[in-house]
Design an enzyme around this catalytic site. Structure first.
Site, PDB file in Angstrom:
ATOM      1  CB  SER A 152      -0.873   0.013   1.268  1.00 37.92           C
ATOM      2  OG  SER A 152      -1.386   1.314   1.521  1.00 37.92           O
ATOM      3  CE1 TYR A 165      -3.401  -0.106   4.662  1.00 40.92           C
ATOM      4  CE2 TYR A 165      -4.537  -2.193   5.019  1.00 40.92           C
ATOM      5  CZ  TYR A 165      -4.037  -1.233   4.162  1.00 40.92           C
ATOM      6  OH  TYR A 165      -4.162  -1.389   2.795  1.00 40.92           O
TER       7      TYR A 165
HETATM    8  N1  LIG Z   1      -8.620  -0.673  -1.998  1.00 42.54           N
HETATM    9  C1  LIG Z   1      -7.605   0.129  -1.832  1.00 42.54           C
HETATM   10  O1  LIG Z   1      -7.685   1.357  -2.039  1.00 42.54           O
HETATM   11  C2  LIG Z   1      -6.276  -0.419  -1.410  1.00 42.54           C
HETATM   12  C3  LIG Z   1      -6.102  -1.766  -1.079  1.00 42.54           C
HETATM   13  N2  LIG Z   1      -4.845  -2.206  -0.721  1.00 42.54           N
HETATM   14  C4  LIG Z   1      -4.599  -3.598  -0.405  1.00 42.54           C
HETATM   15  O2  LIG Z   1      -5.129  -4.399  -1.429  1.00 42.54           O
HETATM   16  C5  LIG Z   1      -5.472  -5.689  -0.920  1.00 42.54           C
HETATM   17  C6  LIG Z   1      -6.898  -6.003  -1.311  1.00 42.54           C
HETATM   18  O3  LIG Z   1      -7.728  -5.054  -0.696  1.00 42.54           O
HETATM   19  P1  LIG Z   1      -9.186  -4.662  -1.313  1.00 42.54           P
HETATM   20  O4  LIG Z   1      -9.412  -5.452  -2.539  1.00 42.54           O
HETATM   21  O5  LIG Z   1      -9.268  -3.191  -1.361  1.00 42.54           O
HETATM   22  O6  LIG Z   1     -10.157  -5.127  -0.145  1.00 42.54           O
HETATM   23  P2  LIG Z   1     -11.096  -6.405  -0.010  1.00 42.54           P
HETATM   24  O7  LIG Z   1     -11.570  -6.434   1.391  1.00 42.54           O
HETATM   25  O8  LIG Z   1     -12.081  -6.439  -1.128  1.00 42.54           O
HETATM   26  O9  LIG Z   1     -10.054  -7.621  -0.265  1.00 42.54           O
HETATM   27  C7  LIG Z   1      -9.321  -8.191   0.773  1.00 42.54           C
HETATM   28  C8  LIG Z   1      -9.506  -9.693   0.646  1.00 42.54           C
HETATM   29  O10 LIG Z   1      -8.696 -10.345   1.607  1.00 42.54           O
HETATM   30  C9  LIG Z   1      -9.457 -11.425   2.118  1.00 42.54           C
HETATM   31  N3  LIG Z   1      -8.979 -11.869   3.424  1.00 42.54           N
HETATM   32  C10 LIG Z   1      -9.121 -11.235   4.606  1.00 42.54           C
HETATM   33  N4  LIG Z   1      -8.603 -11.984   5.597  1.00 42.54           N
HETATM   34  C11 LIG Z   1      -8.124 -13.129   5.007  1.00 42.54           C
HETATM   35  C12 LIG Z   1      -7.491 -14.298   5.482  1.00 42.54           C
HETATM   36  N5  LIG Z   1      -7.233 -14.465   6.777  1.00 42.54           N
HETATM   37  N6  LIG Z   1      -7.158 -15.258   4.591  1.00 42.54           N
HETATM   38  C13 LIG Z   1      -7.413 -15.100   3.264  1.00 42.54           C
HETATM   39  N7  LIG Z   1      -8.011 -14.018   2.743  1.00 42.54           N
HETATM   40  C14 LIG Z   1      -8.362 -13.044   3.619  1.00 42.54           C
HETATM   41  C15 LIG Z   1     -10.868 -10.889   2.199  1.00 42.54           C
HETATM   42  O11 LIG Z   1     -11.806 -11.927   2.275  1.00 42.54           O
HETATM   43  C16 LIG Z   1     -10.949 -10.115   0.902  1.00 42.54           C
HETATM   44  O12 LIG Z   1     -11.414 -10.929  -0.145  1.00 42.54           O
HETATM   45  C17 LIG Z   1      -5.253  -5.600   0.594  1.00 42.54           C
HETATM   46  O13 LIG Z   1      -3.996  -6.160   0.921  1.00 42.54           O
HETATM   47  C18 LIG Z   1      -5.232  -4.087   0.860  1.00 42.54           C
HETATM   48  O14 LIG Z   1      -4.436  -3.786   1.994  1.00 42.54           O
HETATM   49  C19 LIG Z   1      -3.761  -1.364  -0.683  1.00 42.54           C
HETATM   50  C20 LIG Z   1      -3.911  -0.031  -0.993  1.00 42.54           C
HETATM   51  C21 LIG Z   1      -5.175   0.526  -1.359  1.00 42.54           C
HETATM   52  C1  LIG Z   2      -4.942   5.569   0.214  1.00 42.08           C
HETATM   53  C2  LIG Z   2      -6.103   4.618   0.309  1.00 42.08           C
HETATM   54  O1  LIG Z   2      -7.309   5.323   0.359  1.00 42.08           O
HETATM   55  C3  LIG Z   2      -5.951   3.750   1.515  1.00 42.08           C
HETATM   56  O2  LIG Z   2      -4.760   3.003   1.316  1.00 42.08           O
HETATM   57  C4  LIG Z   2      -4.937   1.730   1.778  1.00 42.08           C
HETATM   58  O3  LIG Z   2      -4.051   0.887   1.783  1.00 42.08           O
HETATM   59  C5  LIG Z   2      -6.305   1.534   2.308  1.00 42.08           C
HETATM   60  O4  LIG Z   2      -6.866   0.314   1.880  1.00 42.08           O
HETATM   61  C6  LIG Z   2      -7.050   2.726   1.772  1.00 42.08           C
HETATM   62  O5  LIG Z   2      -7.668   2.379   0.582  1.00 42.08           O
END
Ligand SMILES: NC(=O)C1=CN([C@@H]2O[C@H](COP(=O)(O)OP(=O)(O)OC[C@H]3O[C@@H](n4cnc5c(N)ncnc54)[C@H](O)[C@@H]3O)[C@@H](O)[C@H]2O)C=CC1
Ligand SMILES: C[C@H](O)[C@@H]1OC(=O)[C@H](O)[C@@H]1O
Length: 266
Positions: A152, A165
């Site tokens: 991130s 986080y």
């Molecule tokens: N959406 C955003 O703006 C950003 C997201 N991220 C990162 O991207 C990745 C995906 O996040 P998103 O798609 O936004 O959220 P999301 O909540 O849709 O995806 C996260 C996934 O991880 C799964 N998960 C949670 N705990 C788990 C476990 N113990 N074992 C296996 N799977 C597990 C959830 O079920 C979910 O499908 C994360 O690592 C998040 O930190 C990083 C920067 C920005």
């Molecule tokens: C900058 C994003 O809004 C922020 O960054 C992350 O890693 C979090 O999941 C949030 O989306």
């Protein structure tokens, strides 16, 4: 240029939603066989696997908690049993449990570290042990396996109210770079992506309405990201087009990381 990942096998963790879901779709569209990991949301994962198969691709959905070593080892076993090996890991699973530092419980700290950091250690370790086991048997890529950690912008930008986080993502940064330093001579390629504000479900409160306007002030490129922006970068990092990219972090953030100050979004 159309990227081909034909004959390659990819494992995407946390792929029943958001960025993982988009990455699994993108890798399948590029020709990879995909293991779609989910923790609790079976339906969207199974539906995605079926959609990929309907379109002539190969995919399976496999339940597993990335903070469980047994579950992680089973993800690798399923990849080998169903598709003959593993070539690409996208370590995507992550979650937030936000609180001011004075209010954060040890449970909320530990859960985020267990999934976002320990989960990345366990999946990367299991993947590279499989890469070593199959060395010389899979002539599908210039590398002997590729690992893409999903970090991130908050591996770099402090995030008040989200210490667990941000600490987990800071850890992912040095985890990735240390693994890369250790295994590069085996041609195991290790990188990470650092998304910024991407419109996914967990971000809905921040990427719509007034919150989005506030966020846009922090994004030089002037738009909030889409899951496809991340998936496109992951497909490129998984392909031989990026074969000389190793130990790097690709910021996919519209320039957000150029700001020294981030007063957070929620
Ligand atoms: N959406 C955003 O703006 C950003 C997201 N991220 C990162 O991207 C990745 C995906 O996040 P998103 O798609 O936004 O959220 P999301 O909540 O849709 O995806 C996260 C996934 O991880 C799964 N998960 C949670 N705990 C788990 C476990 N113990 N074992 C296996 N799977 C597990 C959830 O079920 C979910 O499908 C994360 O690592 C998040 O930190 C990083 C920067 C920005
Ligand atoms: C900058 C994003 O809004 C922020 O960054 C992350 O890693 C979090 O999941 C949030 O989306």
């Amino acid at each position: 240029m159309q990227i081909s990942l034909a004959k390659q096998v990819a494992l995407v963790t946390g792929a029943s939603s958001g960025l993982g879901y988009a990455c699994a779709k993108g890798l399948a569209a590029a020709g990879a066989s995909v293991v779609i990991n989910y923790n609790s949301q079976a339906e969207p994962a199974e539906k995605l696997a079926e959609e990929i198969r309907q379109q002539g691709g190969q995919a399976i959905a496999v339940q597993g908690d990335v903070s469980s070593q047994d579950d992680v080892n089973n993800l690798i076993t399923q990849a080998v049993e169903h598709f003959g090996g593993l070539d690409i890991l996208v370590a995507n699973s992550g979650l937030q449990k936000d609180a001011a530092i004075g209010d954060m419980t040890l449970q909320d700290w530990q859960k985020v570290i267990d999934v976002n950091l320990t989960g990345q250690f366990l999946t990367a370790q299991a993947a590279l042990l499989q890469f070593r086991k199959q060395k010389g048997q899979r002539q599908v890529s210039r590398a002997n396996g590729k690992i893409i950690h999903v970090s991130s912008v908050h591996q770099l930008i402090p995030w008040a109210g989200h210490v667990n986080y941000a600490a987990s993502k800071g850890g992912v940064d040095l985890l990735m770079r240390s693994i890369a330093q250790e295994v590069g001579e085996e041609q195991i390629r290790v990188n990470s992506i650092a998304p910024g504000a991407i419109a996914t479900a967990i971000n809905a409160d921040n990427t719509e309405g007034d919150a989005a306007k506030k966020l846009l002030e922090l994004i030089p490129y002037g738009r909030i990201g889409a899951s496809e922006d991340v998936a496109n970068a992951v497909v490129w990092l998984a392909s031989d087009l990026s074969d000389y990219v190793h130990g790097s972090t690709l910021f996919i953030d519209g320039g957000m990381s150029l700001y020294p100050e981030f007063r957070g979004n929620g």
